[in-house]
Design a protein around this motif. Structure first.
Motif, PDB file in Angstrom:
ATOM      1  N   ARG A  30       0.824  -1.211   0.000  1.00  0.00           N
ATOM      2  CA  ARG A  30       0.000   0.000   0.000  1.00  0.00           C
ATOM      3  C   ARG A  30       0.856   1.258   0.000  1.00  0.00           C
ATOM      4  N   ARG A  31       0.357   2.269  -0.694  1.00  0.00           N
ATOM      5  CA  ARG A  31       0.963   3.591  -0.644  1.00  0.00           C
ATOM      6  C   ARG A  31       0.316   4.407   0.475  1.00  0.00           C
ATOM      7  N   GLY A  32       1.032   5.423   0.929  1.00  0.00           N
ATOM      8  CA  GLY A  32       0.474   6.341   1.910  1.00  0.00           C
ATOM      9  C   GLY A  32       0.577   5.896   3.351  1.00  0.00           C
ATOM     10  N   LEU A  33       1.286   4.799   3.622  1.00  0.00           N
ATOM     11  CA  LEU A  33       1.446   4.314   4.994  1.00  0.00           C
ATOM     12  C   LEU A  33       2.899   4.251   5.435  1.00  0.00           C
ATOM     13  N   LEU A  34       3.812   4.117   4.497  1.00  0.00           N
ATOM     14  CA  LEU A  34       5.216   3.886   4.803  1.00  0.00           C
ATOM     15  C   LEU A  34       6.065   5.002   4.203  1.00  0.00           C
ATOM     16  N   PHE A  35       6.673   5.802   5.073  1.00  0.00           N
ATOM     17  CA  PHE A  35       7.509   6.905   4.613  1.00  0.00           C
ATOM     18  C   PHE A  35       8.909   6.771   5.198  1.00  0.00           C
ATOM     19  N   ARG A  36       9.876   7.321   4.473  1.00  0.00           N
ATOM     20  CA  ARG A  36      11.269   7.303   4.911  1.00  0.00           C
ATOM     21  C   ARG A  36      11.923   8.629   4.531  1.00  0.00           C
ATOM     22  N   SER A  37      12.976   9.003   5.247  1.00  0.00           N
ATOM     23  CA  SER A  37      13.638  10.268   4.940  1.00  0.00           C
ATOM     24  C   SER A  37      14.945  10.375   5.698  1.00  0.00           C
ATOM     25  N   GLY A  38      15.639  11.482   5.434  1.00  0.00           N
ATOM     26  CA  GLY A  38      16.735  11.898   6.285  1.00  0.00           C
ATOM     27  C   GLY A  38      16.183  12.692   7.464  1.00  0.00           C
ATOM     28  N   GLN A  39      17.090  13.242   8.270  1.00  0.00           N
ATOM     29  CA  GLN A  39      16.680  13.971   9.462  1.00  0.00           C
ATOM     30  C   GLN A  39      15.953  15.270   9.098  1.00  0.00           C
ATOM     31  N   VAL A 146      10.291   6.267   9.009  1.00  0.00           N
ATOM     32  CA  VAL A 146      11.571   5.807   9.520  1.00  0.00           C
ATOM     33  C   VAL A 146      12.652   6.702   8.922  1.00  0.00           C
ATOM     34  N   HIS A 147      13.579   7.154   9.768  1.00  0.00           N
ATOM     35  CA  HIS A 147      14.628   8.030   9.250  1.00  0.00           C
ATOM     36  C   HIS A 147      15.893   7.884  10.086  1.00  0.00           C
ATOM     37  N   CYS A 148      16.993   8.353   9.526  1.00  0.00           N
ATOM     38  CA  CYS A 148      18.253   8.448  10.250  1.00  0.00           C
ATOM     39  C   CYS A 148      18.843   9.815   9.935  1.00  0.00           C
ATOM     40  N   PHE A 149      20.150   9.936   9.814  1.00  0.00           N
ATOM     41  CA  PHE A 149      20.766  11.228   9.483  1.00  0.00           C
ATOM     42  C   PHE A 149      20.542  11.554   8.013  1.00  0.00           C
ATOM     43  N   ALA A 150      20.955  10.651   7.140  1.00  0.00           N
ATOM     44  CA  ALA A 150      20.873  10.891   5.698  1.00  0.00           C
ATOM     45  C   ALA A 150      19.680  10.218   5.044  1.00  0.00           C
ATOM     46  N   GLY A 151      19.074   9.246   5.724  1.00  0.00           N
ATOM     47  CA  GLY A 151      17.933   8.546   5.148  1.00  0.00           C
ATOM     48  C   GLY A 151      18.305   7.591   4.049  1.00  0.00           C
ATOM     49  N   LYS A 152      19.520   7.039   4.092  1.00  0.00           N
ATOM     50  CA  LYS A 152      19.948   6.186   2.984  1.00  0.00           C
ATOM     51  C   LYS A 152      20.607   4.881   3.424  1.00  0.00           C
TER      52      LYS A 152
END
Length: 259
Positions: A30-39, A146-152
């Motif tokens: 599904r779309r719209g439930l799981l996002f990721r990124s950097g800080q 879910v994220h960290c410093f760079a998101g990678k």
């Protein structure tokens, strides 16, 4: 398909939806439930307004305590999400900044990154956080980030592990990992990272070295998987025995995130 996964942001690197992949046995994540990124330390007011519309109720912050202290995330005025974070350090430094004086060429930079992915499968803090991440997705409603410093790197591995649990192919897991290199916000990460890296090294980095540290490559994730298989026999065994994701939890996650 690539660009519509990224949320347009000005101060957050690599913010995207990592759903949409097909899974074995039929269905699509599904779309719209799981996002990721950097800080989100440099998030603009416009970024925060866009994020507030996503119903993100859980944030899994894979950074360590000192990273969070040095780079506090900006939050919108209506932010009410539950934040899950590690009480100590998850790494000695953000993975892409795990450098030494030899990191002066792209070859050495890539070797440093491969070394990071070699160590990560045995890092107790990351094992704990990956388990907490998957349990949160099992137990909490609404969308997650879910994220960290760079998101990678740490975030890239977290996304891969969930896609694996949900039944996405290894090719699609790699596609999602490498999609980072198409993020339209590399300048954000560059501004947050390169000055610190160069200060640690006492010299300027060439462009190829910078890209080796700030982007991702197939051999990074392949190294992580190979080390998992060396120690545990398979990713499935690692997910079950190290991260605590048993078959009933897998089924619940698939019921929730696969349509």
């Amino acid at each position: 398909m690539i660009r519509d996964k990224f949320l347009p942001t000005e101060g957050i690197h690599n913010f995207r939806d990592y759903g949409g992949y097909t899974v074995s046995g039929g269905g699509r994540i599904r779309r719209g439930l799981l996002f990721r990124s950097g800080q989100h330390v440099a998030a603009t007011d416009e970024d925060l307004a866009a994020i507030s519309s996503l119903d993100i109720r859980t944030v899994i912050d894979l950074r360590g305590a000192s990273e969070r202290t040095n780079n506090p995330c900006r939050r919108g005025p209506a932010f009410e999400a539950h934040v899950i974070a590690y009480e100590g350090e998850t790494t000695s430094s953000p993975p892409h900044m795990d450098v030494d004086p030899e990191t002066s060429t792209a070859e050495f930079a890539r070797r440093r990154m491969v070394a990071v992915y070699t160590r990560m499968p045995r890092n107790p803090a990351m094992i704990e956080m990956f388990g907490r991440y998957l349990r949160a997705l099992d137990q909490r409603d609404g969308a997650s980030l879910v994220h960290c410093f760079a998101g990678k790197d740490r975030t890239g591995v977290a996304a891969m592990l969930l896609l694996h649990v949900l039944g996405a192919s290894r090719d699609d897991q790699m596609e999602e990992f490498l999609l980072t290199n198409h993020a339209p916000t590399l300048g954000v990460l560059r501004a947050q990272s390169v000055p610190g890296i160069e200060a640690r090294l006492g010299r300027q980095l060439d462009e190829e070295s910078i890209r080796a540290l700030l982007e991702v490559h197939e051999d990074y994730l392949s190294t992580y998987v190979a080390e998992i298989e060396k120690d545990h026999g398979s990713v499935d065994s690692f997910v079950e025995n190290a991260l605590g994701v048993d078959e009933p939890m897998k089924e619940r996650l698939r019921d929730r995130f696969v349509a």
